[in-house]
Write a protein that holds these residues in place. Structure first.
Motif, short mmCIF file in Angstrom:
data_model
loop_
_atom_site.label_atom_id
_atom_site.label_comp_id
_atom_site.label_asym_id
_atom_site.label_seq_id
_atom_site.Cartn_x
_atom_site.Cartn_y
_atom_site.Cartn_z
N GLY A 89 -48.79 57.97 -11.57
CA GLY A 89 -48.13 57.03 -11.17
C GLY A 89 -48.75 55.93 -10.53
O GLY A 89 -48.65 54.75 -11.06
N ILE A 90 -49.99 55.83 -9.95
CA ILE A 90 -50.96 54.62 -9.41
C ILE A 90 -51.69 54.18 -10.52
O ILE A 90 -51.70 52.86 -10.75
N GLU A 91 -52.04 54.94 -11.50
CA GLU A 91 -52.64 54.54 -12.55
C GLU A 91 -51.86 53.46 -13.50
O GLU A 91 -52.07 52.41 -14.03
N TRP A 92 -50.68 54.12 -13.74
CA TRP A 92 -49.62 53.43 -14.68
C TRP A 92 -49.31 52.20 -13.59
O TRP A 92 -49.07 50.98 -14.44
N LEU A 93 -48.80 52.00 -12.49
CA LEU A 93 -48.70 50.82 -11.82
C LEU A 93 -49.61 49.80 -11.74
O LEU A 93 -49.46 48.71 -12.27
N LYS A 94 -50.84 50.21 -11.77
CA LYS A 94 -52.09 49.19 -12.01
C LYS A 94 -52.19 48.43 -13.23
O LYS A 94 -52.61 47.43 -13.47
N SER A 95 -51.44 49.41 -14.24
CA SER A 95 -51.54 48.79 -15.76
C SER A 95 -50.43 47.61 -16.07
O SER A 95 -50.56 47.05 -17.00
N LEU A 96 -49.38 47.68 -15.26
CA LEU A 96 -48.38 46.75 -15.59
C LEU A 96 -48.76 45.37 -15.01
O LEU A 96 -49.23 44.96 -13.86
N ASP A 97 -48.18 44.48 -15.86
CA ASP A 97 -48.56 42.79 -15.51
C ASP A 97 -47.79 42.35 -14.37
O ASP A 97 -48.40 41.67 -13.72
N GLN A 98 -46.39 42.81 -14.17
CA GLN A 98 -45.84 42.54 -13.14
C GLN A 98 -44.87 43.73 -12.78
O GLN A 98 -44.12 44.03 -13.64
N SER A 99 -45.20 44.34 -11.55
CA SER A 99 -44.16 45.42 -11.24
C SER A 99 -43.10 44.95 -10.28
O SER A 99 -43.29 44.02 -9.69
N PRO A 100 -42.19 45.98 -10.29
CA PRO A 100 -41.07 45.82 -9.27
C PRO A 100 -41.43 46.50 -8.07
O PRO A 100 -42.50 46.76 -7.86
N LYS A 101 -40.54 46.26 -7.19
CA LYS A 101 -40.59 47.26 -5.79
C LYS A 101 -40.99 48.44 -5.95
O LYS A 101 -40.02 49.15 -6.88
N VAL A 102 -41.61 49.19 -5.15
CA VAL A 102 -41.98 50.64 -5.41
C VAL A 102 -41.73 51.35 -4.12
O VAL A 102 -42.25 51.01 -3.27
N ILE A 103 -41.02 52.56 -4.50
CA ILE A 103 -41.20 53.46 -3.45
C ILE A 103 -41.73 54.92 -3.83
O ILE A 103 -41.12 55.27 -5.19
N PHE A 104 -43.04 55.23 -3.38
CA PHE A 104 -43.52 56.46 -3.81
C PHE A 104 -42.82 57.55 -3.55
O PHE A 104 -42.42 57.72 -2.29
N THR A 105 -42.75 58.69 -4.42
CA THR A 105 -42.13 59.87 -3.72
C THR A 105 -43.12 60.95 -4.11
O THR A 105 -43.81 61.01 -5.38
N THR A 106 -44.03 61.72 -3.26
CA THR A 106 -44.89 62.65 -3.76
C THR A 106 -45.10 63.59 -2.61
O THR A 106 -44.67 63.45 -1.42
N ALA A 107 -45.61 64.92 -2.88
CA ALA A 107 -45.96 65.93 -2.21
C ALA A 107 -47.53 65.67 -1.54
O ALA A 107 -47.98 66.74 -0.66
N TYR A 108 -48.34 64.67 -1.99
CA TYR A 108 -49.63 64.67 -1.37
C TYR A 108 -49.87 63.52 -0.52
O TYR A 108 -49.75 62.20 -1.00
N PRO A 109 -49.95 63.72 0.75
CA PRO A 109 -50.19 62.54 1.63
C PRO A 109 -51.43 61.83 1.42
O PRO A 109 -51.51 60.69 2.06
N GLU A 110 -52.33 62.58 0.83
CA GLU A 110 -53.72 61.91 0.62
C GLU A 110 -53.62 60.50 -0.16
O GLU A 110 -54.39 59.49 -0.37
N TYR A 111 -52.45 60.45 -1.09
CA TYR A 111 -52.43 59.26 -1.85
C TYR A 111 -51.54 57.86 -1.14
O TYR A 111 -51.85 56.96 -1.81
N ALA A 112 -51.24 58.06 0.38
CA ALA A 112 -50.57 57.11 0.95
C ALA A 112 -51.32 55.81 1.04
O ALA A 112 -50.79 54.93 0.87
N VAL A 113 -52.44 55.70 1.41
CA VAL A 113 -53.29 54.39 1.79
C VAL A 113 -53.50 53.82 0.31
O VAL A 113 -53.40 52.56 0.45
N GLU A 114 -54.03 54.44 -0.72
CA GLU A 114 -53.93 53.82 -1.89
C GLU A 114 -52.46 53.30 -2.51
O GLU A 114 -52.65 52.03 -2.92
N GLY A 115 -51.50 53.92 -2.21
CA GLY A 115 -50.21 53.60 -2.51
C GLY A 115 -49.63 52.14 -1.48
O GLY A 115 -49.33 51.12 -2.40
N PHE A 116 -50.00 52.19 -0.35
CA PHE A 116 -49.71 51.07 0.34
C PHE A 116 -50.68 49.76 -0.02
O PHE A 116 -50.54 48.85 0.06
N ASP A 117 -51.92 50.04 -0.49
CA ASP A 117 -52.82 49.16 -1.06
C ASP A 117 -52.24 48.32 -2.38
O ASP A 117 -52.66 47.30 -2.60
#
Length: 236
Positions: free
Chosen positions: A69-97
């Protein structure tokens, strides 16, 4: 703040686990202001939806096949608002970045889900109220002058090398910027990228002819990859 309960926002679920899809879908049934447009099993499927639909909010899983999901979001020219849903807390920092609105750690309750949705709705209330009351101006520098540019003045934007041509009714401002960056400054529901070199003001369209759109007597090309999304928007 008085919320307009009649207003709805389009959302999609991008999630590869059937159980998580079912839970999110059932939660959304109790959120009438959110209209579920699609449930996608991976990022590539979601990418096709983006070419056809206007999307305001993503419920986005991170660890998925083909592309996370993070790779795809970075590929978008303009993204909508995003709420991440995941079982892996280690992604949280990159998600908020990536300016994610919220981060839901599975399994999450309806109460926790609703807090995220209310955060989105409160933010949209402010955005909608601001756009109704006044049009934001964009500060641009062209030919040693600084302009307070209103987006509504623009017919279209053309990319040429490291520069952009901002076409208005009576003139053209040339600025040093990228199309991708400048698009983030424009109202997303009023402007659309229709080619790797062009963004247009949807309200300025005169007519379409083949793979071109006429704006202020100028023919602007439409790339095949953007045509479905353009047709979807102008038919609404």
């Amino acid at each position: 703040m008085n919320r307009d309960t009649d207003k709805t926002y389009n959302c999609i679920i991008v999630e590869d686990e059937p159980l998580s899809q079912e839970i999110l879908e059932s939660y959304l049934q109790d959120c009438p202001q959110l209209k579920l447009k699609a449930i996608c099993n991976d990022a590539l499927e979601a990418n096709q939806i983006f070419l056809k639909e206007s999307v305001d909010l993503l419920f986005l899983d991170i660890n998925m096949p083909k592309m996370n999901g993070i790779e795809w979001l970075k590929s978008l020219d303009q993204s909508p608002k995003v709420i991440f849903t995941t079982a892996y807390p280690e992604y949280a920092v990159e998600g908020f970045d990536l300016n994610a609105l919220d981060y839901l750690l599975k399994p999450f309750s309806f109460e926790r889900f609703l807090r995220s949705v209310n955060k989105f709705l409160s933010l949209q209330d402010k955005v909608d109220a601001k756009s109704e009351n006044q049009e934001e101006t964009i500060l641009v520098k062209s030919n040693k002058k600084t302009y307070l540019l209103k987006p509504s003045e623009l017919n279209y934007i053309e990319s040429e090398g490291d520069y952009l041509k901002l076409q208005r009714e009576d003139d053209c401002l040339v600025i040093h910027d990228t199309l991708k960056n400048f698009q983030t400054k424009l109202p997303p529901k009023e402007f659309l990228r229709i080619h790797r070199s062009f963004i247009i003001n949807l309200s300025k369209i005169d007519f379409l002819e083949g793979n071109q759109v006429c704006i202020a007597k100028q023919m602007v090309p439409i790339a095949n990859s953007y045509k479905d999304q353009l047709m979807q928007l102008i038919q609404k």
